[in-house]
Design a protein around this motif. Sequence first.
Motif, mmCIF file in Angstrom:
data_model
loop_
_atom_site.group_PDB
_atom_site.id
_atom_site.type_symbol
_atom_site.label_atom_id
_atom_site.label_comp_id
_atom_site.label_asym_id
_atom_site.label_seq_id
_atom_site.Cartn_x
_atom_site.Cartn_y
_atom_site.Cartn_z
ATOM 1 N N GLU A 203 0.822 -1.212 0.000
ATOM 2 C CA GLU A 203 0.000 0.000 0.000
ATOM 3 C C GLU A 203 0.855 1.259 0.000
ATOM 4 O OE1 GLU A 203 -2.704 -0.491 3.309
ATOM 5 O OE2 GLU A 203 -4.124 -1.619 2.057
ATOM 6 N N ARG A 204 2.038 1.191 0.559
ATOM 7 C CA ARG A 204 2.962 2.326 0.569
ATOM 8 C C ARG A 204 3.754 2.431 -0.733
ATOM 9 N NH1 ARG A 204 5.690 1.686 6.606
ATOM 10 N NH2 ARG A 204 3.890 2.443 7.787
ATOM 11 N N GLY A 205 3.616 1.434 -1.622
ATOM 12 C CA GLY A 205 4.316 1.443 -2.896
ATOM 13 C C GLY A 205 5.750 0.936 -2.835
ATOM 14 N N ARG A 206 6.103 0.246 -1.776
ATOM 15 C CA ARG A 206 7.480 -0.234 -1.615
ATOM 16 C C ARG A 206 7.653 -1.715 -1.948
ATOM 17 N NH1 ARG A 206 9.538 1.284 4.071
ATOM 18 N NH2 ARG A 206 11.509 0.691 3.126
ATOM 19 N N ILE A 207 6.534 -2.423 -2.160
ATOM 20 C CA ILE A 207 6.543 -3.846 -2.514
ATOM 21 C C ILE A 207 5.654 -4.002 -3.754
ATOM 22 C CG2 ILE A 207 5.635 -6.123 -1.795
ATOM 23 C CD1 ILE A 207 8.216 -5.604 -0.389
ATOM 24 N N SER A 208 6.071 -4.832 -4.697
ATOM 25 C CA SER A 208 5.298 -5.020 -5.928
ATOM 26 C C SER A 208 4.094 -5.939 -5.705
ATOM 27 C CB SER A 208 6.189 -5.622 -7.019
ATOM 28 O OG SER A 208 6.489 -6.976 -6.713
ATOM 29 N N ALA A 209 3.148 -5.854 -6.626
ATOM 30 C CA ALA A 209 1.979 -6.736 -6.581
ATOM 31 C C ALA A 209 2.406 -8.193 -6.707
ATOM 32 C CB ALA A 209 0.994 -6.360 -7.685
ATOM 33 N N GLN A 210 3.430 -8.458 -7.503
ATOM 34 C CA GLN A 210 3.922 -9.824 -7.689
ATOM 35 C C GLN A 210 4.491 -10.392 -6.390
ATOM 36 O OE1 GLN A 210 6.951 -10.166 -10.678
ATOM 37 N NE2 GLN A 210 6.994 -12.400 -10.600
ATOM 38 N N ALA A 211 5.252 -9.596 -5.660
ATOM 39 C CA ALA A 211 5.805 -10.062 -4.383
ATOM 40 C C ALA A 211 4.694 -10.320 -3.385
ATOM 41 C CB ALA A 211 6.788 -9.039 -3.829
ATOM 42 N N LEU A 212 3.705 -9.445 -3.348
ATOM 43 C CA LEU A 212 2.574 -9.629 -2.444
ATOM 44 C C LEU A 212 1.792 -10.885 -2.804
ATOM 45 C CD1 LEU A 212 0.706 -8.653 -0.175
ATOM 46 C CD2 LEU A 212 -0.488 -7.290 -1.891
ATOM 47 N N GLU A 213 1.579 -11.104 -4.085
ATOM 48 C CA GLU A 213 0.848 -12.298 -4.553
ATOM 49 C C GLU A 213 1.547 -13.571 -4.090
ATOM 50 O OE1 GLU A 213 -2.435 -13.871 -6.062
ATOM 51 O OE2 GLU A 213 -2.031 -11.767 -6.515
ATOM 52 N N GLY A 214 2.871 -13.573 -4.131
ATOM 53 C CA GLY A 214 3.630 -14.740 -3.675
ATOM 54 C C GLY A 214 3.390 -15.041 -2.205
ATOM 55 N N GLN A 215 3.187 -14.020 -1.400
ATOM 56 C CA GLN A 215 2.932 -14.215 0.027
ATOM 57 C C GLN A 215 1.517 -14.714 0.298
ATOM 58 O OE1 GLN A 215 5.255 -13.844 2.565
ATOM 59 N NE2 GLN A 215 6.554 -13.781 0.763
ATOM 60 N N CYS A 216 0.592 -14.470 -0.622
ATOM 61 C CA CYS A 216 -0.818 -14.812 -0.419
ATOM 62 C C CYS A 216 -1.228 -16.125 -1.085
ATOM 63 C CB CYS A 216 -1.706 -13.684 -0.949
ATOM 64 S SG CYS A 216 -1.471 -12.115 -0.118
ATOM 65 N N SER A 217 -0.286 -16.821 -1.719
ATOM 66 C CA SER A 217 -0.631 -18.035 -2.456
ATOM 67 C C SER A 217 -0.604 -19.284 -1.582
ATOM 68 C CB SER A 217 0.303 -18.210 -3.649
ATOM 69 O OG SER A 217 1.638 -18.362 -3.195
ATOM 70 N N SER A 218 -0.044 -19.172 -0.391
ATOM 71 C CA SER A 218 -0.037 -20.304 0.535
ATOM 72 C C SER A 218 0.053 -19.765 1.957
ATOM 73 C CB SER A 218 1.127 -21.253 0.246
ATOM 74 O OG SER A 218 2.353 -20.587 0.421
ATOM 75 N N PHE A 219 -0.441 -20.572 2.878
ATOM 76 C CA PHE A 219 -0.432 -20.184 4.282
ATOM 77 C C PHE A 219 0.167 -21.309 5.116
ATOM 78 C CE2 PHE A 219 -4.405 -18.018 2.730
ATOM 79 C CZ PHE A 219 -3.837 -16.759 2.647
ATOM 80 N N GLY A 220 0.845 -20.934 6.177
ATOM 81 C CA GLY A 220 1.423 -21.923 7.079
ATOM 82 C C GLY A 220 0.427 -22.309 8.159
ATOM 83 N N LEU A 221 0.101 -23.583 8.209
ATOM 84 C CA LEU A 221 -0.808 -24.105 9.229
ATOM 85 C C LEU A 221 0.019 -24.858 10.256
ATOM 86 C CD1 LEU A 221 -3.725 -24.631 10.210
ATOM 87 C CD2 LEU A 221 -3.703 -26.679 8.797
ATOM 88 N N THR A 222 0.173 -24.275 11.438
ATOM 89 C CA THR A 222 0.952 -24.916 12.500
ATOM 90 C C THR A 222 0.146 -26.079 13.060
ATOM 91 O OG1 THR A 222 2.057 -22.847 13.021
ATOM 92 C CG2 THR A 222 2.109 -24.562 14.723
ATOM 93 N N HIS A 223 0.734 -27.274 12.991
ATOM 94 C CA HIS A 223 -0.007 -28.457 13.432
ATOM 95 C C HIS A 223 0.494 -29.009 14.759
ATOM 96 C CE1 HIS A 223 3.331 -30.911 11.892
ATOM 97 N NE2 HIS A 223 3.279 -30.158 10.820
ATOM 98 N N SER A 224 1.680 -28.591 15.194
ATOM 99 C CA SER A 224 2.170 -29.035 16.494
ATOM 100 C C SER A 224 3.323 -28.140 16.927
ATOM 101 C CB SER A 224 2.600 -30.494 16.448
ATOM 102 O OG SER A 224 3.559 -30.709 15.443
ATOM 103 N N LEU A 225 3.611 -28.203 18.197
ATOM 104 C CA LEU A 225 4.720 -27.436 18.764
ATOM 105 C C LEU A 225 5.724 -28.394 19.383
ATOM 106 C CD1 LEU A 225 2.740 -24.586 20.554
ATOM 107 C CD2 LEU A 225 4.024 -24.420 18.424
ATOM 108 N N LEU A 226 6.979 -28.053 19.261
ATOM 109 C CA LEU A 226 8.055 -28.868 19.812
ATOM 110 C C LEU A 226 8.931 -27.976 20.679
ATOM 111 C CD1 LEU A 226 9.783 -31.519 19.811
ATOM 112 C CD2 LEU A 226 10.957 -30.555 17.826
ATOM 113 N N SER A 227 9.184 -28.410 21.880
ATOM 114 C CA SER A 227 10.054 -27.671 22.778
ATOM 115 C C SER A 227 11.502 -27.904 22.385
ATOM 116 C CB SER A 227 9.827 -28.140 24.218
ATOM 117 O OG SER A 227 10.847 -27.664 25.050
ATOM 118 N N TYR A 228 12.259 -26.815 22.242
ATOM 119 C CA TYR A 228 13.681 -26.955 21.946
ATOM 120 C C TYR A 228 14.382 -27.794 23.018
ATOM 121 C CZ TYR A 228 13.654 -23.384 18.251
ATOM 122 O OH TYR A 228 13.446 -22.694 17.105
#
Length: 186
Positions: free
Chosen positions: A122-147
């Motif tokens: 929205e500020r014009g500092r990232i292209s539509a193509q870069a934004l599209e790449g971020q919106c094409s998949s989402f991370g679904l956390t299925h479990s947590l592991l303690s270090y």
Amino acid sequence: VDVFFKDEIFGDMVGLTACLKVEPPSGKELVFYIWKNCQVLPSSSILQSHEASAVLSQFSSDLRAPLKLMMTKMCEGARRIHSGMWKPYGIRNDMILHMYADGLKHMLYGFDTIFLYVMEFERGRISAQALEGQCSSFGLTHSLLSYAEVPLSFDLILGVTGTLKATSSIERDGLKDMYEIEKYTY
């Protein structure tokens, strides 16, 4: 050893995440809907939106509950970015890079990073193509592991450290009690 006992290692968890690819344009539409409405609508209303339904309909019904939780976390991330609560970052080659150690690194901080892309688009500092790449998949956390649990899966622990002599008696007790490490050589 000194790094292992820091809160961000010993006291932290790592999320194991599955990457879910979504059909365009539904991912981008959901991200923008959340971005524009997260401050005025509760997450429950956003989950009932057409945009959320379009994404949910792409997956089997047994994934609906975890996906709704993921969307709630997306709302939380968007609210954080709107409120200015983000980790230091920079933009280079059309990518958001987060501060790591002494420099910038390509990393994701949950859904905060996606909404940084939206804000910078929205500020014009990232292209539509870069934004599209971020919106094409989402991370679904299925479990947590303690270090702290990771070393328990090994039969033998070998290491080289210059800080072993400097460990406190409490840290040595922890190594002995939790990991059964009793022999130290210098």
